[in-house]
Design a protein around this motif. Structure first.
Motif, PDB file in Angstrom:
ATOM      1  N   ASP A 146      16.040  16.616 -14.369  1.00 12.58           N
ATOM      2  CA  ASP A 146      17.065  16.743 -13.325  1.00 12.58           C
ATOM      3  C   ASP A 146      17.801  18.082 -13.403  1.00 12.58           C
ATOM      4  O   ASP A 146      18.316  18.574 -12.394  1.00 12.58           O
ATOM      5  CB  ASP A 146      18.046  15.576 -13.348  1.00 12.58           C
TER       6      ASP A 146
ATOM      7  N   ILE B 119      15.587  20.527 -11.432  1.00 15.05           N
ATOM      8  CA  ILE B 119      15.727  20.263  -9.992  1.00 15.05           C
ATOM      9  C   ILE B 119      17.049  20.818  -9.484  1.00 15.05           C
ATOM     10  O   ILE B 119      17.116  21.417  -8.402  1.00 15.05           O
ATOM     11  CB  ILE B 119      15.621  18.754  -9.724  1.00 15.05           C
TER      12      ILE B 119
ATOM     13  N   CYS C  57      12.849  20.050  -2.779  1.00 13.96           N
ATOM     14  CA  CYS C  57      12.909  20.328  -4.218  1.00 13.96           C
ATOM     15  C   CYS C  57      12.327  19.166  -5.029  1.00 13.96           C
ATOM     16  O   CYS C  57      11.652  19.382  -6.046  1.00 13.96           O
ATOM     17  CB  CYS C  57      14.351  20.597  -4.645  1.00 13.96           C
ATOM     18  N   LEU C  58      12.591  17.938  -4.585  1.00 12.85           N
ATOM     19  CA  LEU C  58      12.059  16.767  -5.289  1.00 12.85           C
ATOM     20  C   LEU C  58      10.535  16.717  -5.188  1.00 12.85           C
ATOM     21  O   LEU C  58       9.842  16.432  -6.170  1.00 12.85           O
ATOM     22  CB  LEU C  58      12.668  15.489  -4.715  1.00 12.85           C
TER      23      LEU C  58
ATOM     24  N   ALA D 110       8.957  19.156  -7.413  1.00  9.30           N
ATOM     25  CA  ALA D 110       9.059  18.749  -8.820  1.00  9.30           C
ATOM     26  C   ALA D 110       8.055  17.644  -9.166  1.00  9.30           C
ATOM     27  O   ALA D 110       8.026  17.169 -10.315  1.00  9.30           O
ATOM     28  CB  ALA D 110      10.482  18.278  -9.131  1.00  9.30           C
TER      29      ALA D 110
END
Length: 495
Positions: free
Chosen positions: A432, A435, A484-485, A488
């Motif tokens: 996290d 991210i 962004c997620l 990732a």
């Protein structure tokens, strides 16, 4: 600023030993212009004034000004004085090491104490305090600034002398009395005005109670996860922190050695959002009485509950409870106000008031008085009602975005509708922090949940503040965050 030019030159002249007075003064003026201390395009003081302030003859100053003009540092405007050139010739910029000036000393290395290095090593305060999705940032544009300014202006026309000196009484009496009435009704707090101390926010309040009520090495409990700001203050004051897990009912009282203090956010656990159940509240109070411990109740975000029944304060559950209640106006009004408050047991009121005066030399009494009037006239509650409605709508909008574009499993695990942020759940093992870094590069400001854990095996997630983000900004920023997620490698459930 021209009045200070002579003071600056006199300070510099003390460090020059070589050359005549005229040469040394010329060198000091050249250096001040090159370094920008005397700004480009600015006017130099008249020669007569400069000579008087420096205690030298006017002829000396005239010769120096003539030399500056010949070299291109200044220009003369008929009837208007001597002005520093807007653009200096290249030869001037290359002569920064003026011969008569001493060479710059080698800078000393920054040697920090162990405590300072520890503090900086754990520092996580963000420089970004506004925009999507900064957690805990209220919508400061909605505050009735004009109304509050009118109250301030009226009260400031003839200020009482006692509001212009250091505060030694725990804060402005008007504000303390207004808080008694407000907290009694809104939070079931049991206190009189003498039990209230005004502080510059919860950080100062935590620092004060830990300094006065504990010694280095004492054991304290803190929620896991919990607010890193409190944790850093406890570290700084040398306390032994036991991270106590929380669940959907709040902090889970731990076995083992009894703590000196227990730090809790019972109304809206920060950051997960649970409220402390009645059974846990009673258990904590019993533990504190049994072991003569203190419960530090940070009533974080208690004003912003959007559904369900409000929970009373821990402080008000029992008579003479072993609870120090803390609150702030940072979330309800605006953070830069820097006004918070403590409600302390009667036997602690005088010692803490004396200690606060000794450590912090409180002030801001004029604005405290205006805030007291703002509360007394009902404007504070009116503002909270408006913001509660607005924030509730924004929270609902963000939850719908999460459910539609990510899927239900990303919604907060503890979904009590309250506060100014929610936690976006992420799969176990994802990074996290990485991210968060990628989102920030694209203008989206979130905080990683893992940084709120004292121990690294904590859950992963993102804190998304929705209070200061309108629906258009929220939707745009959410689209960036979703990207962004995906980058990732997180699998999105929704289409």
């Amino acid at each position: 600023m021209q009045q200070l030019y002579a003071d600056h030159l006199l300070e510099r002249l003390q460090f020059l030993q070589k050359g005549s007075l005229q040469q040394r003064l010329l060198a000091c003026l050249q250096a001040a212009i090159i370094e920008g201390v005397f700004p480009r395009g600015g006017r130099l003081p008249p020669t007569r004034d400069m000579a008087r302030e420096l205690g030298v003859s006017r002829n000396t100053v005239l010769h120096v000004y003539d030399a500056l003009m010949a070299q291109g540092y200044v220009t003369a405007r008929t009837g208007s004085g001597t002005w520093i050139a807007d653009t200096l010739p290249e030869i001037c910029l290359q002569s920064q090491a003026v011969e008569l000036l001493e060479p710059a000393a080698t800078p000393l290395p920054a040697t920090l104490s162990k405590r300072g290095a520890m503090l900086l090593g754990h520092a996580t305060a963000s420089p970004y305090q506004w925009g999507a999705f900064v957690p805990g940032a209220p919508d400061v544009t909605e505050f009735p600034h004009k109304l509050f300014s009118q109250i301030q202006a009226r009260l400031n026309r003839e200020p009482d002398v006692h509001r212009l000196i250091y505060s030694s009484g725990g804060g402005c009496p008007d504000l303390r009395h207004a808080l008694v009435e407000y907290l009694r009704v809104a939070r079931s707090v049991k206190a009189d005005a003498d039990q209230i101390l005004i502080t510059e926010g919860v950080h100062q309040a935590v620092d004060l109670v830990t300094c006065v009520l504990s010694d280095p090495g004492d054991l304290v409990w803190m929620e896991e996860p919990g607010y890193w700001g409190t944790r850093n203050l406890l570290r700084k004051n040398g306390l032994k922190i036991q991270a106590v897990p929380v669940d959907e009912e709040g902090i889970i009282p731990a076995a083992g050695s009894p703590p000196k203090m227990v730090f809790v956010t019972p109304s809206h656990q920060y950051p997960l959002g649970a409220h402390l159940s009645m059974a846990r509240r009673k258990a904590l109070l019993a533990l504190a009485r049994r072991h003569q411990s203190w419960i530090i109740e940070d009533d974080y975000d208690s004003e912003f509950r959007f559904s369900g029944k409000p929970w009373p304060s821990l402080q008000g559950l029992e008579e003479d409870a072993p609870v120090i209640y803390m609150g702030t106006f940072s979330k309800t009004l605006y953070p830069a106000l820097r006004i918070g408050y403590m409600v302390v047991p009667k036997k602690l009121a005088e010692p803490l008031r004396i200690a606060a005066t000794e450590l912090y030399r409180g002030g801001h009494l004029l604005i405290q008085r205006a805030l007291g009037e703002f509360i007394r006239q009902g404007h504070y509650m009116d503002h909270i009602r408006r913001m509660r409605l607005l924030y509730g709508q924004r929270r609902q909008f963000l939850c719908k975005l999460i459910e539609r574009y990510l899927g239900p499993s990303f919604l907060p695990a503890i979904n009590h509708e309250a506060g100014l942020h929610l936690v976006l759940r992420l799969p176990a093992g994802c990074d996290d922090v990485a991210i968060t870094t990628q989102a920030l590069k694209r203008g989206v400001k979130v905080r990683p949940l893992s940084q709120y854990y004292m121990h690294p095996q904590g859950e992963r997630g993102l804190l998304l503040g929705y209070a200061c983000v309108n629906e258009k900004q929220c939707q745009d920023a959410f689209g960036v965050l979703k990207g962004c997620l995906v980058e990732a490698g997180i699998v999105i459930e929704a289409s």
